[in-house]
Design a protein around this motif. Structure first.
Motif, short mmCIF file in Angstrom:
data_model
loop_
_atom_site.label_atom_id
_atom_site.label_comp_id
_atom_site.label_asym_id
_atom_site.label_seq_id
_atom_site.Cartn_x
_atom_site.Cartn_y
_atom_site.Cartn_z
N ASP A 93 0.84 -1.19 0.00
CA ASP A 93 0.00 0.00 0.00
C ASP A 93 0.88 1.25 0.00
OD1 ASP A 93 -1.96 1.87 0.16
OD2 ASP A 93 -2.61 1.37 2.20
N PRO A 94 1.29 1.71 -1.19
CA PRO A 94 2.19 2.87 -1.23
C PRO A 94 1.56 4.13 -0.67
CG PRO A 94 1.37 2.35 -3.42
CD PRO A 94 0.96 1.23 -2.52
N SER A 95 0.21 4.23 -0.72
CA SER A 95 -0.44 5.44 -0.23
C SER A 95 -0.21 5.62 1.27
CB SER A 95 -1.94 5.38 -0.52
OG SER A 95 -2.55 4.28 0.13
N TYR A 146 3.15 16.13 -4.83
CA TYR A 146 2.87 15.33 -3.63
C TYR A 146 2.36 13.94 -4.04
CZ TYR A 146 3.27 19.65 -0.93
OH TYR A 146 3.73 20.80 -0.34
N PRO A 147 2.44 12.95 -3.14
CA PRO A 147 2.01 11.58 -3.50
C PRO A 147 0.59 11.50 -4.05
CG PRO A 147 3.28 11.51 -1.48
CD PRO A 147 3.09 12.97 -1.82
N HIS A 148 -0.34 12.32 -3.52
CA HIS A 148 -1.72 12.21 -3.98
C HIS A 148 -1.91 12.67 -5.42
CE1 HIS A 148 -1.79 16.53 -2.85
NE2 HIS A 148 -2.71 16.61 -3.80
N GLU A 149 -0.89 13.30 -6.00
CA GLU A 149 -0.98 13.77 -7.37
C GLU A 149 -0.51 12.70 -8.37
OE1 GLU A 149 -0.25 18.31 -7.67
OE2 GLU A 149 1.11 17.62 -6.07
N PHE A 150 -0.18 11.51 -7.86
CA PHE A 150 0.22 10.40 -8.70
C PHE A 150 -0.84 9.30 -8.63
CE2 PHE A 150 4.13 12.52 -7.59
CZ PHE A 150 4.91 12.45 -8.74
N SER A 151 -0.94 8.49 -9.67
CA SER A 151 -1.85 7.35 -9.66
C SER A 151 -1.30 6.26 -8.73
CB SER A 151 -2.01 6.79 -11.07
OG SER A 151 -0.80 6.19 -11.50
N GLY A 152 -2.13 5.24 -8.46
CA GLY A 152 -1.69 4.15 -7.60
C GLY A 152 -0.48 3.42 -8.17
N LEU A 158 7.19 4.84 -7.52
CA LEU A 158 7.97 5.75 -6.68
C LEU A 158 8.52 5.03 -5.45
CD1 LEU A 158 5.69 8.89 -6.99
CD2 LEU A 158 8.01 8.65 -7.91
N MET A 159 7.73 4.11 -4.89
CA MET A 159 8.21 3.31 -3.78
C MET A 159 9.42 2.46 -4.20
SD MET A 159 6.77 3.72 -0.83
CE MET A 159 7.40 2.21 -0.13
N ILE A 160 9.34 1.93 -5.42
CA ILE A 160 10.47 1.15 -5.93
C ILE A 160 11.69 2.05 -6.12
CG2 ILE A 160 11.28 -0.24 -7.88
CD1 ILE A 160 8.36 -1.17 -8.25
N ALA A 161 11.48 3.27 -6.62
CA ALA A 161 12.59 4.21 -6.79
C ALA A 161 13.26 4.52 -5.45
CB ALA A 161 12.08 5.50 -7.44
N MET A 162 12.45 4.72 -4.40
CA MET A 162 13.01 4.99 -3.08
C MET A 162 13.78 3.77 -2.56
SD MET A 162 9.92 7.12 -1.27
CE MET A 162 10.81 7.24 0.29
N ALA A 163 13.26 2.57 -2.84
CA ALA A 163 13.96 1.36 -2.41
C ALA A 163 15.29 1.21 -3.13
CB ALA A 163 13.08 0.13 -2.67
N THR A 183 -3.54 -4.50 -15.80
CA THR A 183 -2.56 -3.91 -16.71
C THR A 183 -1.39 -3.33 -15.95
OG1 THR A 183 -4.29 -3.39 -18.33
CG2 THR A 183 -2.21 -2.20 -18.51
N ILE A 184 -1.68 -2.59 -14.87
CA ILE A 184 -0.62 -1.98 -14.06
C ILE A 184 0.18 -3.05 -13.32
CG2 ILE A 184 -0.09 -0.29 -12.28
CD1 ILE A 184 -1.23 0.86 -14.87
#
Length: 329
Positions: A93-95, A146-152, A158-163, A183-184
């Motif tokens: 749950d990245p949110s 901000y995170p809410h401006e991105f899709s799920g 982005l979580m993968i990028a931080m990791a 699809t995602i």
């Protein structure tokens, strides 16, 4: 096998109730390992315990070694160097994992500062590179969103990028596609596979989705009620699962090809950790169970075909998808 991470006899209890019962697990450098099972089987708890991320009330014992470096009972300062630096974890749950009031670029830069000592323009340049690597369109423009401006799906990227910011040797992906559409999901799985090939990092993929595990993993461990019940190469185990629980997971998968058939569910539920059966934990749900199964717990032992199996009465070798009752048209 060369070992990046070696876990031995890992046990966890909450308020005196055991939930993990002696997990033995190895991860080789560059390997993709799948961990599957129903909710409550202990998949996530295994790695949270290994990284020292469980709450203080949890009682953890056993050995966790990262390339001859013992993590068990290591001081917090040492574990903080390992988390994100040597071993990174992304959550389903990245949110809830991303800070909603901090711009995404700053969050990635913070990870770069903590694990690689980068700051200022070098950190920003590397953050933009990571955003581009995981497929975020126009990263320079989105750096200050901000995170809410991105899709799920983008939040998961982005979580993968931080990791990846700490250039880890091992990435633990805990149900990374659960909340995403098909699809995602496929895009995230392709991304994880590509990153593993390009960076050489090992991956542990925790999932309920056997199809996803088949797509990204080389080896798989099946967990039930806090124990590993079967393990082996993905191709071997998927072709002919031997543990009745593993076979049940396959029988419950809907088929997209061939005639319509009824699914065969696994009756019952995972037992309450406070009231585990005396013998095999799966015995109450198992059609193959005998008297022995209800009184003795089978050990996880090597088999002649190289897999590990904890079952006194395994399923005979056969294709993983049996003939099923046809659904009336």
């Amino acid at each position: 096998m060369t070992k990046l991470v070696e876990i031995r006899d890992l046990r966890v209890a909450f308020d005196g109730v055991p939930v993990l019962h002696g997990i033995d697990l190895d991860v080789a450098p560059g390997e993709a390992l799948g961990l599957v099972g129903e909710s409550g089987c202990g998949k996530s708890v295994t790695w949270l315990a290994a990284l020292g991320l469980l709450p203080e009330k949890a009682r953890v014992s056993g050995s966790v070694v990262l390339e001859h470096r013992t993590l068990s009972n290591a001081p917090r300062s040492e574990l903080e160097q390992v988390r994100g630096g040597r071993i990174a974890m992304i959550f389903q749950d990245p949110s809830s994992a991303l800070n909603p009031v901090i711009r995404i670029g700053r969050q990635i830069c913070e990870a770069l500062r903590l694990h690689r000592g980068l700051s200022g323009k070098p950190a920003q340049a590397e953050a933009l590179r990571l955003m581009d690597m995981v497929g975020i369109p126009d990263p320079r423009r989105r750096f200050n969103l901000y995170p809410h401006e991105f899709s799920g799906g983008q939040c998961q990227r982005l979580m993968i990028a931080m990791a990846l910011a700490g250039e880890p040797d091992l990435l633990i992906a805990d149900e990374p596609t659960t909340a995403l559409d098909a699809t995602i999901q496929a895009q995230i799985l392709d991304l994880l596979a590509t990153l593993r090939r390009e960076t050489g990092m090992a991956t542990v993929f925790i999932s309920h989705d056997l199809g996803a595990v088949a797509q990204v993993c080389e080896r798989v461990c099946v967990m039930y009620a806090g124990r590993i019940v079967e393990a082996g190469p993905v191709a071997q185990l998927f072709e002919a699962p031997r543990h009745p629980y593993t076979r049940g997971l396959f029988d419950a998968i809907p088929r997209m090809d061939g005639p319509r058939t009824r699914l065969i569910p696994i009756d019952g539920t995972v037992p309450d950790p406070r009231a585990l059966p005396a013998g095999c934990a799966f015995a109450p749900r198992c059609a193959r169970a005998q008297v022995f199964c209800r009184t003795e717990r089978p050990e996880l032992l090597p088999q002649t075909d190289g897999r590990l199996l904890a079952c006194a009465y395994p399923v005979p070798t056969a294709p993983a998808v049996p003939q099923r009752e046809r659904v009336s048209q």
